[in-house]
Scaffold this motif. Sequence first.
Motif, mmCIF file in Angstrom:
data_model
loop_
_atom_site.group_PDB
_atom_site.id
_atom_site.type_symbol
_atom_site.label_atom_id
_atom_site.label_comp_id
_atom_site.label_asym_id
_atom_site.label_seq_id
_atom_site.Cartn_x
_atom_site.Cartn_y
_atom_site.Cartn_z
ATOM 1 N N LEU A 107 0.630 -5.769 3.549
ATOM 2 C CA LEU A 107 0.235 -4.413 3.193
ATOM 3 C C LEU A 107 1.416 -3.735 2.520
ATOM 4 N N ILE A 108 1.159 -3.073 1.428
ATOM 5 C CA ILE A 108 2.208 -2.273 0.790
ATOM 6 C C ILE A 108 1.820 -0.819 0.961
ATOM 7 N N SER A 109 2.693 -0.050 1.561
ATOM 8 C CA SER A 109 2.355 1.345 1.858
ATOM 9 C C SER A 109 3.615 2.182 2.023
ATOM 10 N N HIS A 110 3.432 3.506 1.875
ATOM 11 C CA HIS A 110 4.537 4.436 2.151
ATOM 12 C C HIS A 110 4.423 4.971 3.571
ATOM 13 N N ASP A 111 3.283 4.694 4.197
ATOM 14 C CA ASP A 111 2.915 5.408 5.408
ATOM 15 C C ASP A 111 2.913 4.466 6.629
ATOM 16 N N ALA A 112 3.806 4.756 7.589
ATOM 17 C CA ALA A 112 3.903 3.905 8.787
ATOM 18 C C ALA A 112 2.614 3.951 9.611
ATOM 19 N N ASP A 113 1.879 5.074 9.521
ATOM 20 C CA ASP A 113 0.617 5.185 10.268
ATOM 21 C C ASP A 113 -0.408 4.170 9.750
ATOM 22 N N GLU A 114 -0.376 3.916 8.448
ATOM 23 C CA GLU A 114 -1.311 2.941 7.868
ATOM 24 C C GLU A 114 -0.978 1.536 8.360
ATOM 25 N N ALA A 115 0.327 1.257 8.501
ATOM 26 C CA ALA A 115 0.750 -0.040 9.049
ATOM 27 C C ALA A 115 0.234 -0.183 10.481
#
Lengths: 190, 257
Positions: free
Chosen positions: A171-179
């Motif tokens: 997963l590529i994301s800026h948001d730790a909540d999405e992880a």
Amino acid sequence: MSDQILLKNITKSFGSNIVLKDYSLSIPTGKSVCLMGPSGIGKTTVFRLLLGLTLPDTGKVSTITPMSAVFQEDRLAESASALSNLRLVTGRAKDESNLHLLHLLGLGEEGKKPVKEFSGGMKRRVAVARALAVDFEFLLMDEPFKGLDEETKKITAEVIKTYSAGKTILLISHDADEAALLDADIIHFS
Amino acid sequence: MMPSTTRPEWKKGAYRLLAVAFWLLAWQLTAMAVGHEFLLASPLQVFISFVRLLTLPSSYLAFLNSTLRVLVGFFTALCLALLLAAGASRSRLIHELVSPLVALARSVPVTSFVILAIILVSTRWLSALIAFVIAFPVIYSNVLEGLFAQDKALLEVAAVFRVTPFRKLIYITLPQLYSYLLSGAVTALGLSWKSGIAAEVIGIPRGSIGEKLYSAKVNYNTADLLAWTAFIVLLSLLTNKILKALFSRGREALTRL
């Protein structure tokens, strides 16, 4: 568990702009990993290298197949229906399961409407559905929850987890909540 | 309530009718001023000729012969342009080989082609050959432009998902190519009619509209000349409508796949 997905000593530049320099990354198979870091640091280049859409200047890429992906942009056939966008990657044989998948993502009613009539969030879910509709061992997702509200994010994450159980996820994301939604271990991109 | 800014349909129709009536009146007055039917027939004289020609079996033979030849030329151009544009989009060699021919067909006057064709082939299929020569570069260029303008991002998706060539054609290429192909085909069909009939007037193949036009010209029969012109315009419009309907059906069929 062995590391089968690997970027080793990768250097990649576009013109005079060096995006990756001697970069290495390993992802254990069967795990969910989230690559986090600021914009423009080269996360999407890593995504493209793993998909084989970009070749490294130097270094080695090894991965597992078959792969599936949610791109940073939706990349849908706009004049086609949501179902036809799934047919593009699966053919007609999986229509029933594709409609079920669209239904799980809250697009049951809209499955046969042209995608160009969809909102941004609906298009994003079609892009996610397309990635989940095929058989894969490695799922790469570049900001898959972009444009989704909190409730839809949770529903979408549940569907992703169901369809990718036992598979490897990047997963590529800026948001730790999405992880956290995907139970993904965070790797800080540096 | 906000006032409507769009003109009602009946008003648009009325304006159109008024415009047609204005030009018919202008034509009638000009014909009356000229005073010689053989120089400029009046709208009524043309209408009478139009109806008379409709009663002659030889007129239908001319319609059939000319339409068949123009359409054979057009559809051959359509098929070959599709094939070669598909090849040229993938192969630099084919692209370079076809480019000079397209440039030549675009720049050489129709008359030169017609005269050359009269020397080389029978006048019977002259209009088909000329329609082909004129239609081919238009369709080829449009299709090639459409193929080059394909959504690269979607093609990457197809590569990642290992999409079969057939599905790529159905879901990506054809929908994106549709507007380019339609516009090229519609323009090319109109040009096929114009150039095909012009070729017939020069080559005078027996039992063609071109022969009838030529005959009207040598007999100074402007009423027949204009009546045949009206037939050509009507045939061109009819084939144009049929072509658009076929494309529309094709698009509907694609969306159902």
